[in-house]
Design a protein around this motif. Sequence first.
Motif, short mmCIF file in Angstrom:
data_model
loop_
_atom_site.label_atom_id
_atom_site.label_comp_id
_atom_site.label_asym_id
_atom_site.label_seq_id
_atom_site.Cartn_x
_atom_site.Cartn_y
_atom_site.Cartn_z
N GLY A 169 0.82 -1.21 0.00
CA GLY A 169 0.00 0.00 0.00
C GLY A 169 0.84 1.25 0.00
O GLY A 169 0.57 2.21 -0.73
N LEU A 170 1.91 1.27 0.80
CA LEU A 170 2.81 2.41 0.83
C LEU A 170 3.50 2.60 -0.52
O LEU A 170 3.58 3.73 -1.04
CB LEU A 170 3.86 2.22 1.94
CG LEU A 170 4.91 3.32 2.06
CD1 LEU A 170 4.26 4.67 2.37
CD2 LEU A 170 5.94 2.96 3.11
N THR A 171 3.98 1.51 -1.10
CA THR A 171 4.65 1.58 -2.41
C THR A 171 3.68 2.10 -3.48
O THR A 171 4.04 2.97 -4.28
CB THR A 171 5.18 0.19 -2.81
OG1 THR A 171 6.06 -0.27 -1.78
CG2 THR A 171 5.90 0.23 -4.14
N TYR A 172 2.47 1.59 -3.47
CA TYR A 172 1.45 2.02 -4.43
C TYR A 172 1.15 3.51 -4.27
O TYR A 172 1.06 4.25 -5.25
CB TYR A 172 0.20 1.17 -4.25
CG TYR A 172 -0.92 1.47 -5.21
CD1 TYR A 172 -0.79 1.16 -6.57
CD2 TYR A 172 -2.11 2.04 -4.78
CE1 TYR A 172 -1.82 1.41 -7.46
CE2 TYR A 172 -3.14 2.31 -5.66
CZ TYR A 172 -2.99 2.00 -6.99
OH TYR A 172 -4.01 2.24 -7.86
N TYR A 173 1.01 3.95 -3.02
CA TYR A 173 0.75 5.35 -2.75
C TYR A 173 1.89 6.23 -3.26
O TYR A 173 1.66 7.24 -3.93
CB TYR A 173 0.55 5.57 -1.24
CG TYR A 173 0.50 7.03 -0.86
CD1 TYR A 173 -0.65 7.78 -1.05
CD2 TYR A 173 1.62 7.66 -0.33
CE1 TYR A 173 -0.69 9.13 -0.71
CE2 TYR A 173 1.60 9.01 0.01
CZ TYR A 173 0.44 9.73 -0.19
OH TYR A 173 0.40 11.07 0.13
N TYR A 175 4.12 5.55 -5.55
CA TYR A 175 4.15 5.48 -7.01
C TYR A 175 3.11 6.43 -7.62
O TYR A 175 3.42 7.20 -8.53
CB TYR A 175 3.89 4.04 -7.47
CG TYR A 175 3.70 3.91 -8.96
CD1 TYR A 175 4.78 3.95 -9.84
CD2 TYR A 175 2.41 3.78 -9.49
CE1 TYR A 175 4.59 3.86 -11.20
CE2 TYR A 175 2.22 3.67 -10.85
CZ TYR A 175 3.31 3.71 -11.70
OH TYR A 175 3.11 3.61 -13.05
N ARG A 176 1.90 6.37 -7.09
CA ARG A 176 0.83 7.24 -7.63
C ARG A 176 1.13 8.70 -7.36
O ARG A 176 0.85 9.57 -8.19
CB ARG A 176 -0.51 6.86 -7.03
CG ARG A 176 -1.01 5.53 -7.59
CD ARG A 176 -2.40 5.26 -7.16
NE ARG A 176 -3.22 6.43 -7.45
CZ ARG A 176 -4.46 6.38 -7.88
NH1 ARG A 176 -5.03 5.23 -8.08
NH2 ARG A 176 -5.15 7.48 -8.10
N ARG A 177 1.71 8.99 -6.23
CA ARG A 177 2.07 10.36 -5.89
C ARG A 177 3.16 10.88 -6.84
O ARG A 177 3.11 12.02 -7.31
CB ARG A 177 2.55 10.42 -4.45
CG ARG A 177 2.77 11.81 -3.95
CD ARG A 177 2.95 11.79 -2.45
NE ARG A 177 3.74 12.94 -2.09
CZ ARG A 177 4.52 13.02 -1.07
NH1 ARG A 177 4.65 12.00 -0.28
NH2 ARG A 177 5.19 14.11 -0.82
N LYS A 178 4.13 10.02 -7.12
CA LYS A 178 5.22 10.39 -8.01
C LYS A 178 4.70 10.65 -9.43
O LYS A 178 5.16 11.55 -10.11
CB LYS A 178 6.28 9.29 -8.05
CG LYS A 178 7.48 9.61 -8.89
CD LYS A 178 8.49 8.49 -8.84
CE LYS A 178 9.66 8.80 -9.73
NZ LYS A 178 10.63 7.73 -9.77
N LYS A 179 3.72 9.86 -9.85
CA LYS A 179 3.14 10.02 -11.18
C LYS A 179 2.16 11.19 -11.25
O LYS A 179 1.60 11.45 -12.31
CB LYS A 179 2.42 8.73 -11.61
CG LYS A 179 3.36 7.58 -11.86
CD LYS A 179 4.16 7.83 -13.09
CE LYS A 179 5.01 6.64 -13.44
NZ LYS A 179 5.86 6.87 -14.57
N GLY A 180 1.90 11.84 -10.12
CA GLY A 180 0.99 12.99 -10.10
C GLY A 180 -0.47 12.63 -10.08
O GLY A 180 -1.32 13.46 -10.32
N LYS A 181 -0.79 11.37 -9.79
CA LYS A 181 -2.18 10.94 -9.76
C LYS A 181 -2.82 11.14 -8.38
O LYS A 181 -3.97 10.89 -8.21
CB LYS A 181 -2.29 9.47 -10.15
CG LYS A 181 -1.85 9.23 -11.58
CD LYS A 181 -1.96 7.78 -11.93
CE LYS A 181 -1.50 7.55 -13.36
NZ LYS A 181 -1.54 6.17 -13.74
N MET A 182 -2.00 11.55 -7.43
CA MET A 182 -2.51 11.71 -6.07
C MET A 182 -1.75 12.85 -5.43
O MET A 182 -0.58 13.01 -5.63
CB MET A 182 -2.27 10.41 -5.32
CG MET A 182 -2.81 10.38 -3.92
SD MET A 182 -2.44 8.80 -3.14
CE MET A 182 -3.41 7.67 -4.09
N VAL A 183 -2.43 13.64 -4.64
CA VAL A 183 -1.76 14.74 -3.96
C VAL A 183 -1.56 14.40 -2.51
O VAL A 183 -2.29 13.76 -1.89
CB VAL A 183 -2.58 16.05 -4.07
CG1 VAL A 183 -1.91 17.17 -3.32
CG2 VAL A 183 -2.76 16.42 -5.52
#
Length: 183
Positions: A169-173, A175-183
């Motif tokens: 879950g942490l890795t997924y979060y 990754y998504r944050r790095k890709k700009g899909k999550m703030v």
Amino acid sequence: MKLIWELFLVFLKVGTFTFGGGFAMLPLIQNEVVKEKNWISEEEMIDCLALSQSLPGMIAINTAIYIGYKKKGLAGSLAASLGAILPAFVSILIILLFLSSIEDNQYVNGAFEGIKAASVALIAVAAYKLGRQAIKGKFGIFITAISFILIILAGINAIWAIVFGGLAGLTYYLYRRKKGKMV
């Protein structure tokens, strides 16, 4: 004082009418504290159960302590946990007093077979309800499936599945944050 007494009575009721351990108590606890008393929300119940399961001890007692503390501090947690524990404590004392006279009784054994089967159903209902509320999206379904496979088929300890889920879950979060899909 009224709320402390209410906490005691709610968890006494749950403890009295539930067989099968802590997981079998969860649907009754959820019904009482979320739907009937409106003491916590569905989301808080999920958080409470996640915390209660991750701590040492029985999940039902940890849940009682959490809810009691949330509603009325230390006195509330003591009242709720005492209410949850008391029925089992009294039952064990009574069983120990009469064990030698009932251990070979076919009617008692038959009743316990039915109680065990019903307890499995209560646990399945709790798992279903919690799953519907806690598992969000394809990633959640994936982690659930992998964890289930690791525990059931690979035989790993459930603690490692929890560690795996947290790290995934942490890795997924991240990754998504790095890709700009999550703030």
